[in-house]
Design an enzyme around this catalytic site. Structure first.
Site, PDB file in Angstrom:
ATOM      1  NE  ARG A  87       0.256   4.904   4.537  1.00  0.00           N
ATOM      2  CZ  ARG A  87      -0.966   4.700   4.058  1.00  0.00           C
ATOM      3  NH1 ARG A  87      -1.208   4.704   2.776  1.00  0.00           N
ATOM      4  NH2 ARG A  87      -1.967   4.491   4.871  1.00  0.00           N
ATOM      5  CD  GLU A  90      -0.342   7.767   0.783  1.00  0.00           C
ATOM      6  OE1 GLU A  90      -1.499   8.186   0.914  1.00  0.00           O
ATOM      7  OE2 GLU A  90       0.337   7.291   1.723  1.00  0.00           O
ATOM      8  CB  SER A 113      19.905   3.444 -13.196  1.00  0.00           C
ATOM      9  OG  SER A 113      20.020   2.039 -13.205  1.00  0.00           O
TER      10      SER A 113
END
Length: 160
Positions: A87, A90, A113
């Site tokens: 997820r 995603e 960073s």
């Protein structure tokens, strides 16, 4: 012993003693719980005083304590197969282009960073089901425009 074996040993001890990550990170202390757990899972290193505390907590050998202080080989195969980790992948695939555009518009040509970075994880109560709240803060690192001639910016900060 390989680092993966030490991770499994630590997880076995955690399981056998019925400890939570909260208990472990409170006992070791010294830095973010994300970094401590990451180190115990083999993705980060613990500085020597914290490696010593972890070794005492888990009854580890001197060699295992030193291993906790070594810089690990970081990362995992992509894309992740674990549903929770997938997820996050995603979210980046779907929202990443917008995040990139918004960050570059605000800061300039560069990156956030992942080394000079802070993260907090919190539980947020919600009537429709509790929510996971992540707060991330990373230093902006502008790209260096090497070979820049006089009058040309050397770094990719936002131009006015």
């Amino acid at each position: 012993m390989k680092r993966e074996e030490l991770t499994e040993k630590i997880l076995d001890i955690k399981r056998a003693r019925g400890w939570s990550w909260k208990h472990i990170t409170t006992e070791i202390g010294g830095m973010s719980e994300v970094l401590v757990v990451g180190a115990l899972l083999g993705q980060m290193k613990l500085v020597k005083p914290l490696a010593k505390k972890a070794a005492q907590l888990f009854d580890l050998s001197e060699s295992e304590e030193r291993m906790l202080n070594e810089t690990p080989y970081r990362g995992s195969p992509m894309p992740p197969t674990d549903p929770l980790l997938y997820r996050f992948f995603e979210m980046i695939m779907v929202n990443g282009p917008a995040w990139k555009a918004l960050i570059e518009e605000e800061f300039g040509d560069g990156i956030m960073s992942a080394i000079d970075f802070d993260m907090q994880i919190e539980r947020e109560a919600n009537a429709k089901g509790d929510r996971v709240k992540l707060t991330m803060s990373g230093k902006f690192l502008p790209y260096k425009y090497y070979g820049a001639e006089q009058g040309i910016p050397e770094l990719g900060y936002k131009e006015d």
